[in-house]
Design a protein around this motif. Structure first.
Motif, PDB file in Angstrom:
ATOM      1  N   ASP A 520      -3.949  10.160 -10.699  1.00  0.00           N
ATOM      2  CA  ASP A 520      -3.112   9.103 -11.394  1.00  0.00           C
ATOM      3  C   ASP A 520      -2.835   7.783 -10.393  1.00  0.00           C
ATOM      4  O   ASP A 520      -2.258   8.139  -9.238  1.00  0.00           O
ATOM      5  N   HIS A 521      -3.191   6.715 -10.831  1.00  0.00           N
ATOM      6  CA  HIS A 521      -3.226   5.774  -9.713  1.00  0.00           C
ATOM      7  C   HIS A 521      -1.633   5.242  -9.492  1.00  0.00           C
ATOM      8  O   HIS A 521      -1.305   4.666  -8.490  1.00  0.00           O
ATOM      9  N   SER A 522      -0.673   5.590 -10.468  1.00  0.00           N
ATOM     10  CA  SER A 522       0.524   5.367 -10.199  1.00  0.00           C
ATOM     11  C   SER A 522       1.061   6.300  -8.765  1.00  0.00           C
ATOM     12  O   SER A 522       1.785   5.790  -8.016  1.00  0.00           O
ATOM     13  N   GLU A 523       0.790   7.539  -9.087  1.00  0.00           N
ATOM     14  CA  GLU A 523       1.167   8.341  -7.953  1.00  0.00           C
ATOM     15  C   GLU A 523       0.564   8.110  -6.653  1.00  0.00           C
ATOM     16  O   GLU A 523       1.153   8.137  -5.480  1.00  0.00           O
ATOM     17  N   LEU A 524      -0.785   7.858  -6.787  1.00  0.00           N
ATOM     18  CA  LEU A 524      -1.505   7.408  -5.521  1.00  0.00           C
ATOM     19  C   LEU A 524      -0.806   6.079  -4.880  1.00  0.00           C
ATOM     20  O   LEU A 524      -0.806   5.938  -3.511  1.00  0.00           O
ATOM     21  N   GLY A 525      -0.689   5.170  -5.687  1.00  0.00           N
ATOM     22  CA  GLY A 525      -0.285   4.038  -5.169  1.00  0.00           C
ATOM     23  C   GLY A 525       0.984   4.039  -4.693  1.00  0.00           C
ATOM     24  O   GLY A 525       1.351   3.295  -3.625  1.00  0.00           O
ATOM     25  N   ALA A 526       2.054   5.081  -5.156  1.00  0.00           N
ATOM     26  CA  ALA A 526       3.262   5.284  -4.605  1.00  0.00           C
ATOM     27  C   ALA A 526       3.133   5.540  -3.137  1.00  0.00           C
ATOM     28  O   ALA A 526       4.012   5.048  -2.249  1.00  0.00           O
ATOM     29  N   VAL A 527       2.235   6.610  -2.843  1.00  0.00           N
ATOM     30  CA  VAL A 527       2.266   7.094  -1.603  1.00  0.00           C
ATOM     31  C   VAL A 527       1.649   6.008  -0.813  1.00  0.00           C
ATOM     32  O   VAL A 527       2.411   5.758   0.573  1.00  0.00           O
ATOM     33  N   ASP A 528       0.748   5.105  -0.967  1.00  0.00           N
ATOM     34  CA  ASP A 528       0.302   4.101  -0.204  1.00  0.00           C
ATOM     35  C   ASP A 528       1.556   2.775   0.059  1.00  0.00           C
ATOM     36  O   ASP A 528       1.606   2.577   1.202  1.00  0.00           O
ATOM     37  N   ALA A 529       2.314   2.605  -0.839  1.00  0.00           N
ATOM     38  CA  ALA A 529       3.473   1.653  -0.894  1.00  0.00           C
ATOM     39  C   ALA A 529       4.504   2.075  -0.065  1.00  0.00           C
ATOM     40  O   ALA A 529       4.864   1.521   0.935  1.00  0.00           O
ATOM     41  N   GLU A 530       4.912   3.275  -0.037  1.00  0.00           N
ATOM     42  CA  GLU A 530       5.862   3.946   0.805  1.00  0.00           C
ATOM     43  C   GLU A 530       5.468   3.783   2.065  1.00  0.00           C
ATOM     44  O   GLU A 530       6.179   3.481   3.103  1.00  0.00           O
ATOM     45  N   SER A 531       4.317   4.334   2.341  1.00  0.00           N
ATOM     46  CA  SER A 531       3.731   4.314   3.677  1.00  0.00           C
ATOM     47  C   SER A 531       3.758   2.939   4.464  1.00  0.00           C
ATOM     48  O   SER A 531       4.369   2.821   5.538  1.00  0.00           O
ATOM     49  N   PHE A 532       3.178   2.078   3.536  1.00  0.00           N
ATOM     50  CA  PHE A 532       3.212   0.806   4.142  1.00  0.00           C
ATOM     51  C   PHE A 532       4.613   0.163   4.258  1.00  0.00           C
ATOM     52  O   PHE A 532       4.766  -0.673   5.471  1.00  0.00           O
ATOM     53  N   CYS A 533       5.435   0.017   3.453  1.00  0.00           N
ATOM     54  CA  CYS A 533       6.739  -0.342   3.674  1.00  0.00           C
ATOM     55  C   CYS A 533       7.607   0.296   4.881  1.00  0.00           C
ATOM     56  O   CYS A 533       8.307  -0.453   5.857  1.00  0.00           O
ATOM     57  N   LEU A 534       7.313   1.533   5.035  1.00  0.00           N
ATOM     58  CA  LEU A 534       7.952   2.300   6.239  1.00  0.00           C
ATOM     59  C   LEU A 534       7.370   1.814   7.585  1.00  0.00           C
ATOM     60  O   LEU A 534       8.208   1.327   8.915  1.00  0.00           O
ATOM     61  N   GLU A 535       6.289   1.605   7.727  1.00  0.00           N
ATOM     62  CA  GLU A 535       5.437   0.792   8.573  1.00  0.00           C
ATOM     63  C   GLU A 535       5.581  -0.468   8.868  1.00  0.00           C
ATOM     64  O   GLU A 535       5.909  -0.932  10.208  1.00  0.00           O
ATOM     65  N   HIS A 536       6.207  -1.255   8.029  1.00  0.00           N
ATOM     66  CA  HIS A 536       6.470  -2.645   8.268  1.00  0.00           C
ATOM     67  C   HIS A 536       8.309  -2.913   8.264  1.00  0.00           C
ATOM     68  O   HIS A 536       8.786  -3.756   7.923  1.00  0.00           O
ATOM     69  N   GLY A 537       8.896  -1.758   8.584  1.00  0.00           N
ATOM     70  CA  GLY A 537      10.106  -1.800   9.102  1.00  0.00           C
ATOM     71  C   GLY A 537      11.258  -1.719   8.080  1.00  0.00           C
ATOM     72  O   GLY A 537      12.374  -2.079   8.411  1.00  0.00           O
ATOM     73  N   MET A 538      10.827  -1.408   6.757  1.00  0.00           N
ATOM     74  CA  MET A 538      11.920  -1.588   5.755  1.00  0.00           C
ATOM     75  C   MET A 538      12.635  -0.290   5.792  1.00  0.00           C
ATOM     76  O   MET A 538      12.089   0.845   6.298  1.00  0.00           O
ATOM     77  N   SER A 539      13.913  -0.285   5.397  1.00  0.00           N
ATOM     78  CA  SER A 539      14.536   1.170   5.519  1.00  0.00           C
ATOM     79  C   SER A 539      14.093   2.192   4.623  1.00  0.00           C
ATOM     80  O   SER A 539      13.245   1.743   3.323  1.00  0.00           O
ATOM     81  N   PRO A 540      14.280   3.440   4.842  1.00  0.00           N
ATOM     82  CA  PRO A 540      13.784   4.661   3.916  1.00  0.00           C
ATOM     83  C   PRO A 540      14.266   4.552   2.623  1.00  0.00           C
ATOM     84  O   PRO A 540      13.241   4.758   1.597  1.00  0.00           O
ATOM     85  N   TYR A 541      15.460   3.877   2.149  1.00  0.00           N
ATOM     86  CA  TYR A 541      15.673   3.594   0.678  1.00  0.00           C
ATOM     87  C   TYR A 541      15.057   2.601   0.147  1.00  0.00           C
ATOM     88  O   TYR A 541      14.601   2.719  -0.879  1.00  0.00           O
ATOM     89  N   ASP A 542      14.879   1.499   0.901  1.00  0.00           N
ATOM     90  CA  ASP A 542      14.157   0.281   0.204  1.00  0.00           C
ATOM     91  C   ASP A 542      12.466   0.878   0.063  1.00  0.00           C
ATOM     92  O   ASP A 542      11.994   0.352  -1.015  1.00  0.00           O
ATOM     93  N   ALA A 543      11.829   1.619   1.001  1.00  0.00           N
ATOM     94  CA  ALA A 543      10.569   2.048   0.838  1.00  0.00           C
ATOM     95  C   ALA A 543      10.681   2.900  -0.365  1.00  0.00           C
ATOM     96  O   ALA A 543       9.695   3.073  -1.326  1.00  0.00           O
ATOM     97  N   ARG A 544      11.536   3.973  -0.615  1.00  0.00           N
ATOM     98  CA  ARG A 544      11.555   4.735  -1.533  1.00  0.00           C
ATOM     99  C   ARG A 544      11.561   3.923  -3.055  1.00  0.00           C
ATOM    100  O   ARG A 544      11.012   4.338  -4.017  1.00  0.00           O
ATOM    101  N   THR A 545      12.307   2.954  -2.842  1.00  0.00           N
ATOM    102  CA  THR A 545      12.555   1.997  -4.043  1.00  0.00           C
ATOM    103  C   THR A 545      11.166   1.540  -4.551  1.00  0.00           C
ATOM    104  O   THR A 545      10.778   1.633  -5.717  1.00  0.00           O
ATOM    105  N   VAL A 546      10.488   0.916  -3.497  1.00  0.00           N
ATOM    106  CA  VAL A 546       9.229   0.367  -4.111  1.00  0.00           C
ATOM    107  C   VAL A 546       8.350   1.458  -4.570  1.00  0.00           C
ATOM    108  O   VAL A 546       7.582   1.165  -5.479  1.00  0.00           O
TER     109      VAL A 546
END
Length: 888
Positions: A520-546
């Protein structure tokens, strides 16, 4: 002279040249020459399939045609052979000939045409066509060439590539002299004309190389872009081979190799296209792509079809060539048009501006400070007086891409730079595109690099995954900029209210990033997105929203288009899944941007209405509180109030409203909007005067670009199959159908449909034509007419097996049938006929076409108003699958 990428080192004549020469020695008739040409073409095709280098075959093809033409010219015009020069021009003049390429000739005279020569020339050209050689020709003298070349950039370009086949060499030398740079079209003027010509050509292809049926010659990054560089180099330097640009420091050896490999690949594709189609065909149509992949040796892999591998190689090649084309054109601009003595204006310790272009202060900057590979794009956003990046600096970026490694990706400074690019007030989309073109984006986000050039072999997605992704971000940016408020006011209002718009930008960047991995590209992409956002200093809430937006980016679209959103239970379930208004606002903007960026023909007013309706209903559910869902009575009351207000505004009497509304049941008020109900009420107030067969009304959608039809007809007539056949034959795309039983043994049937050909004007005449055709349905007593309109060419290239899923809508006591089948004219009519045979009544049909595939959802009951039994369902599905999978 021909402008060459490759030089044939062999002095030995090709054996096919020797064979043809021997064959022609005994050939004297058109039939002989026709046979010789057929053998030439067959030999070239055979050698290509056997793996001969295409660089040799395109040259050999020109040489073989040279021999044939010279022989025919000698045979038919022996008295003119020494007086008229037979000259090859265009691609043939370059000494390059693909199997279906034009053979363009110029018959060059010394003064006027000799008496009687016109008849000989006409016979010569007619013979060429007769033997199967589609030759274009012109007849000119030296003065004609000078005059026409001076007036027309295409003529001077053609003459620059001219090549003598036979006849007096002095005539062509005179043309070269008359059209030389010191006589006309100096370098600066020629460069500007060719650059403008390329811009206009790119615009004809929507300024993208990444459409799913690109033109290997004309699209951006195609063969014509290579030729443009050659023409400018020839005019400015007098260069005849691209390797001479290395001597002028315009190309490095590695760039020359990239150019050579790119042209060789595109030549292979074009050569194979001509063989497969049997004619000149430069479009990579779906008709040819599968067979082309097979001919070029690609094989299906676990997650990627052979055709997708071929096309990804194509798109990555044209991306490289586009980058080289841009760099070389800029180098020529700097060389030809700009002041070489202009003083640079420093920006900081690493960058400066010279002649309006951003450049590094020295060639070591990226090695000394790799973060400058991102900083350069931020500076371009911040400095609105910069025209672009200097060609030399573009080359430096390319040669230093290896610095973007894991250490680079983990560097906090680079994280801040990338987020600053996303948060910039201007230039976000432009710089993301530039980062992709220069190869930076795919290395900084490796998962993005894997989708660069990736195509999806279907008709739904009009662009490669990376191009679609950047279109989505571009659409979101347009929502955020007030100067585009008139395009999508609701989305603009929402986007401009977001405190952190980078959240939805990142969701757009990652929503399809896992395509092609399996799963499922949506599920796999969500994992990539959250990891990227956390690495880039976004808050856990914002990363989970992305990540949530990526995971759920399809839910709003699918709910609106496939489910019955007139059902309060459907809206409550959707609202519970979304959670709150903030998530809904972000998802709504992302969904509109996504659908608009998938295919230019996909977005329409009906989708806009569905999405907005679901948004408003869900917002209403949030205002009430999810623990207090709206009930049927309240929704019916609100809809009736809206309808009454519309009727009152039009002066419609209350007494007539009550009389008409006595016909309607609760389901009707749930399934229709207030404005629709007002229209139906006005029409039905005159129903008593209508004939016993019923009545038809058609109008243009008040808030869209489609049409609506209302049929008031006896319930027993089952007109769905007839109506859909009529609309299909008229060239309509049906998007919605509702059939509501009313109190007097009649049904109210409503259809929403759009013109398949968007060029068709929906005016009073067109509406009347539709109404007249639908009126005939009311008196129809036989089976629906067969739809004769052919399926579009692209659709016929795909084969979709029919699949049917069934479930029961417990709340509304009806059966839900989802039918996935190959889209074609007459599909809905055929389904409707089967339903009639089984005594099935349609309540609602949600019609969704996804490229070559129809995904239609029918809400149905049996003749007693009950859900279908398991036995009926099983028999119906088997029957539908058998009939829909039958091939005409």
């Amino acid at each position: 002279m021909a402008y060459k990428l490759h030089v044939d080192a062999s002095d030995r004549p090709d054996p096919d040249l020797t064979t043809l020469n021997m064959s022609l020695a005994a050939s004297h008739t058109a039939a002989d020459w026709r046979e010789a040409l057929a053998l030439v073409r067959q030999r070239l095709a055979d050698r290509f399939k056997a793996g001969d280098p295409v660089t040799h075959l395109v040259t050999l093809g020109a040489q073989l045609i040279d021999q044939l033409l010279i022989h025919v010219w000698k045979q038919l015009a022996p008295d003119l052979y020494e007086r008229i020069a037979l000259v090859a021009v265009g691609g043939y003049g370059r000494g390059e000939l693909h199997p279906g390429s034009d053979v363009d000739l110029m018959l060059l005279l010394d003064g006027e045409l000799p008496q009687g020569a016109d008849t000989i020339l006409a016979g010569f050209v007619a013979t060429l066509w007769d033997i199967g050689l589609e030759a274009g020709h012109s007849v000119r003298n030296v003065d004609d060439c000078r005059r026409e070349a001076e007036a027309d950039i295409t003529v001077i370009t053609t003459l620059m590539e001219s090549r003598l086949l036979c006849g007096p060499p002095a005539l062509l030398d005179a043309v070269y002299t008359a059209t030389a740079t010191d006589r006309m079209w100096p370098s600066d003027r020629f460069f500007l004309a060719k650059r403008d010509e390329q811009k206009a050509r790119h615009h004809r292809y929507d300024d993208t190389a990444y459409k799913l049926e690109p033109n290997v010659k004309g699209s951006p990054g195609g063969l014509r872009d290579i030729q443009v560089i050659g023409w400018i180099a020839r005019r400015h330097f007098g260069s005849r081979r691209f390797d001479e640009l290395v001597d002028h420091n315009f190309l490095t050896h590695s760039q020359l190799q990239l150019l050579q490999e790119g042209q060789e690949f595109l030549w292979r594709v074009r050569f194979a296209l001509h063989i497969l189609s049997g004619r000149r065909e430069d479009r990579l149509l779906f008709d040819h792509q599968r067979r082309l992949a097979e001919m070029l040796g690609y094989e299906d892999a676990r997650y990627t079809l052979a055709v997708e591998q071929l096309m990804q190689r194509y798109y990555r090649t044209v991306m490289d060539l586009s980058r080289l084309n841009e760099m070389l054109l800029q180098l020529f601009e700097e060389e030809i048009l700009m002041d070489p003595r202009a003083a640079p204006v420093p920006l900081n310790a690493r960058f400066q501006i010279r002649n309006g272009y951003l450049q590094t202060v020295n060639d070591r900057i990226f090695r000394q400070d790799p973060s400058a590979l991102l900083e350069i794009f931020l500076l371009l956003q911040q400095q609105d007086n910069i025209h672009g990046v200097s060609a030399h600096t573009v080359a430096l970026i390319k040669s230093n891409l290896n610095l973007i490694d894991e250490e680079f990706r983990q560097n906090p400074r680079n994280h801040r730079l990338f987020m600053s690019i996303l948060r910039a007030p201007a230039g976000v989309t432009h710089e993301l595109r530039r980062m992709n073109l220069y190869g930076v984006l795919g290395l900084y986000i490796p998962s993005f690099g894997r989708i660069v050039g990736r195509m999806q072999y279907d008709l739904f997605h009009a662009y490669t995954v990376d191009e679609h992704t950047l279109f989505v971000v571009s659409n979101l940016r347009r929502f955020a900029l007030s100067r585009y408020d008139d395009e999508y006011p609701h989305c603009s209002r929402l986007m401009q209210s977001f405190e952190k718009p980078e959240i939805v930008y990142l969701a757009g960047l990652f929503h399809d990033i896992a395509k092609g991995r399996g799963g499922d590209h949506s599920e796999l992409g969500a994992v990539d997105a959250e990891s990227f956002c956390l690495e880039h200093g976004m808050s856990p809430y914002d990363a989970r929203t992305v990540a949530w937006l990526v995971r759920n980016h399809l839910i709003l679209s699918m709910t609106a288009q496939k489910k019955d959103i007139s059902d309060p239970a459907v809206v409550s379930e959707f609202a519970a899944r979304i959670g709150d208004q903030m998530h809904l606002d972000n998802l709504y903007c992302l969904t509109v941007a996504d659908v608009r960026g998938t295919n230019p023909r996909l977005w329409n007013s009906w989708k806009a209405t569905l999405f907005r309706d679901l948004y408003e209903l869900t917002s209403q559910a949030f205002r009430r509180g999810l623990e207090n869902p709206i009930d049927r009575e309240q929704l019916i009351g609100e809809t009736q109030s809206a309808a009454r207000a519309a009727l009152k505004e039009s002066g419609f009497p209350d007494s007539s409203v009550e009389r008409v509304w006595r016909l309607f049941n609760e389901d009707y008020f749930l399934r229709c909007r207030g404005e629709e109900i007002a229209w139906h009420t006005e029409i039905l107030a005159d129903a008593d005067a209508a004939s016993s067969t019923g009545l038809v009304a058609v109008r243009k959608q008040p808030d869209g670009d489609g049409m609506e039809a209302m049929l008031y007809t006896a319930r027993s007539k089952h007109t769905f199959a007839h109506v859909t056949a009529v609309l299909d034959e008229l060239g309509m795309t049906i998007v919605d159908a509702r059939i509501v039983p009313i109190a007097n043994g009649y049904s109210l049937e409503t259809f929403v449909f759009l013109e398949t050909d968007k060029r068709t004007v929906v005016d009073a005449r067109r509406i009347e034509k539709v109404r007249q055709n639908l009126t005939r349905v009311l008196s129809a007593k036989s089976a629906p007419a067969k739809v004769m309109r052919p399926a579009p060419r692209q659709v016929r290239m795909f084969s979709t097996r029919t699949e049917i899923l069934s479930s029961e809508d417990l709340g509304r006591r009806r059966t839900v049938l989802e039918i996935v089948a190959a889209d074609r004219p007459g599909l809905l009519s055929k389904v409707g006929q089967v339903f009639v045979e089984y005594g099935i009544d349609i309540e609602t049909a949600k019609i969704l076409t996804i490229g070559e595939r129809a995904e239609d959802v029918f809400y149905v009951v049996d003749q007693h108003g009950e859900p279908l039994s398991d036995a009926v369902c099983a028999a119906l599905k088997a029957d539908l699958i058998e009939r829909l999978d039958q091939r005409n």
